[in-house]
Design a protein around this motif. Sequence first.
Motif, PDB file in Angstrom:
ATOM      1  N   GLY A 164       6.267   9.340  -1.421  1.00 29.84           N
ATOM      2  CA  GLY A 164       6.181  10.772  -1.178  1.00 29.84           C
ATOM      3  C   GLY A 164       6.935  11.209   0.058  1.00 29.84           C
ATOM      4  N   PHE A 165       7.249  10.255   0.946  1.00 26.46           N
ATOM      5  CA  PHE A 165       8.073  10.570   2.115  1.00 26.46           C
ATOM      6  C   PHE A 165       9.515  10.769   1.646  1.00 26.46           C
ATOM      7  N   PRO A 166      10.327  11.525   2.391  1.00 29.29           N
ATOM      8  CA  PRO A 166      11.699  11.811   1.963  1.00 29.29           C
ATOM      9  C   PRO A 166      12.534  10.580   1.643  1.00 29.29           C
ATOM     10  N   SER A 167      12.322   9.490   2.369  1.00 29.69           N
ATOM     11  CA  SER A 167      13.144   8.297   2.162  1.00 29.69           C
ATOM     12  C   SER A 167      12.634   7.385   1.048  1.00 29.69           C
ATOM     13  N   SER A 168      11.500   7.715   0.457  1.00 30.50           N
ATOM     14  CA  SER A 168      10.948   6.865  -0.604  1.00 30.50           C
ATOM     15  C   SER A 168      11.635   7.144  -1.935  1.00 30.50           C
ATOM     16  N   GLN A 169      11.557   6.178  -2.823  1.00 31.26           N
ATOM     17  CA  GLN A 169      12.131   6.308  -4.152  1.00 31.26           C
ATOM     18  C   GLN A 169      11.107   5.868  -5.188  1.00 31.26           C
ATOM     19  N   VAL A 170      11.245   6.399  -6.404  1.00 35.47           N
ATOM     20  CA  VAL A 170      10.310   6.064  -7.468  1.00 35.47           C
ATOM     21  C   VAL A 170      11.050   5.355  -8.591  1.00 35.47           C
ATOM     22  N   CYS A 171      10.412   4.387  -9.223  1.00 37.60           N
ATOM     23  CA  CYS A 171      11.044   3.634 -10.299  1.00 37.60           C
ATOM     24  C   CYS A 171      11.268   4.514 -11.523  1.00 37.60           C
ATOM     25  N   ASP A 172      12.154   4.063 -12.403  1.00 35.94           N
ATOM     26  CA  ASP A 172      12.527   4.873 -13.565  1.00 35.94           C
ATOM     27  C   ASP A 172      11.392   5.011 -14.576  1.00 35.94           C
ATOM     28  N   ASP A 173      10.568   3.974 -14.698  1.00 41.15           N
ATOM     29  CA  ASP A 173       9.518   3.977 -15.725  1.00 41.15           C
ATOM     30  C   ASP A 173       8.197   3.483 -15.146  1.00 41.15           C
ATOM     31  N   PRO A 174       7.386   4.391 -14.594  1.00 41.02           N
ATOM     32  CA  PRO A 174       6.098   3.973 -14.013  1.00 41.02           C
ATOM     33  C   PRO A 174       5.189   3.247 -15.005  1.00 41.02           C
ATOM     34  N   SER A 175       5.344   3.535 -16.298  1.00 42.98           N
ATOM     35  CA  SER A 175       4.459   2.910 -17.287  1.00 42.98           C
ATOM     36  C   SER A 175       4.699   1.414 -17.420  1.00 42.98           C
ATOM     37  N   SER A 176       5.832   0.924 -16.888  1.00 38.75           N
ATOM     38  CA  SER A 176       6.104  -0.515 -16.932  1.00 38.75           C
ATOM     39  C   SER A 176       5.621  -1.217 -15.670  1.00 38.75           C
ATOM     40  N   SER A 177       5.080  -0.454 -14.720  1.00 37.95           N
ATOM     41  CA  SER A 177       4.602  -1.008 -13.450  1.00 37.95           C
ATOM     42  C   SER A 177       3.084  -0.981 -13.381  1.00 37.95           C
TER      43      SER A 177
END
Length: 380
Positions: free
Chosen positions: A321-334
């Motif tokens: 949620g911080f500006p420098s964070s990134q999220v994976c393409d498919d949360p359902s696989s994590s």
Amino acid sequence: MSLPIVACALLLAALASSQFADGCYTSIFAFGDSITDTGNYFSLISKGLLQYDEIPNCSVPPYGETFFHHPTGRCADGRLIIDFIAEHYGLPFLQPYSGGGNAANGVNFAVVGATVLTDDVLQTNTDSADNISLMSQINMFKTYLPSICKNTSSCHEIFEKSLIVFGSIGSNDYASAILVKRVEDAYRLQPLVINALASAIEELIKLGVVNLMVPGMMPVGCLDGCLAVYDGSNKEDYDLITGCLTWLNEFGQKHNELLQKELSRIQEHYPNVFITYADYYNAGLELFLSPSKYGFNNETRLIACCGSGGPYNADNDTKCGFPSSQVCDDPSSSIQWDGAHLTEAANEWIAKGLLSGLYTFPNITASCVSSANGNGVYVN
């Protein structure tokens, strides 16, 4: 067959064959911490009732992106275990109490960061404290009760058809000690935490509740936030199959063992109350043992979907949620979402395991029958 395959087969068979008690409850009341909070923390901050140094990350994108498509105050990409429990019983999602929740179908009192112990006890034992304790949530519940029932008789009618989901909670009590590597202090807290949990449960029973689901701790040794703190530990500290911290999972198991003993004692003292232990530990551990069996990526089972790098993608200084964070393409696989919480997909599997009866003792589906007959049963 190996243990993971057998467990997987048992779970899938239970999900396919069990007859869920849909419609059994007309309301759910929930207590706990960030695993269960559906918006209380964000609402309390918005109203100035909680102090904070930064915007709570669970209240900003990408939180909520999978199901709600916007942040709701839930610490996940979508629904929590409590949401799937509500859906299972045909009930709407629980509204947070501090957000004005006063629904006939129940209310959620859980708060992100909540502890079992009060500030004064935590300060004495760990030099740390949280703003919301479990008894604060109980007091919220007491304040709420007059809005739904005017006397003991009317409360009894409501509680007969209500499920109390009491946790999971306790991790935040131990976190301040574990995260600074003072494990002996965390162990010293366990009897205090368990006694306080038992007292709170008995307080609810005295108020008239009769159906309780009490979860234990998750396999905290598998959480990427903890793994990041202890990164570089001796290889002997890690489980060969899962890669989780063995000693930290053992700590969680000890908490759960003590909790079950207390539940057994309480059940014996209150035979007309139905208490079921929800085994979050083994329900969650199964996902780490056999990720691919449940649709998860085996290579990323110990890596947060949302984070800012490092071997576990879990940096406490730069959170999801911080500006420098990134999220994976498919949360359902994590399996893991942000270093401390699971994804919606993992929450759904755990909820299914609980509601099938495979990870509730006694089987949660028996609670309606037991309460109707006036017989509470707890099997340790």
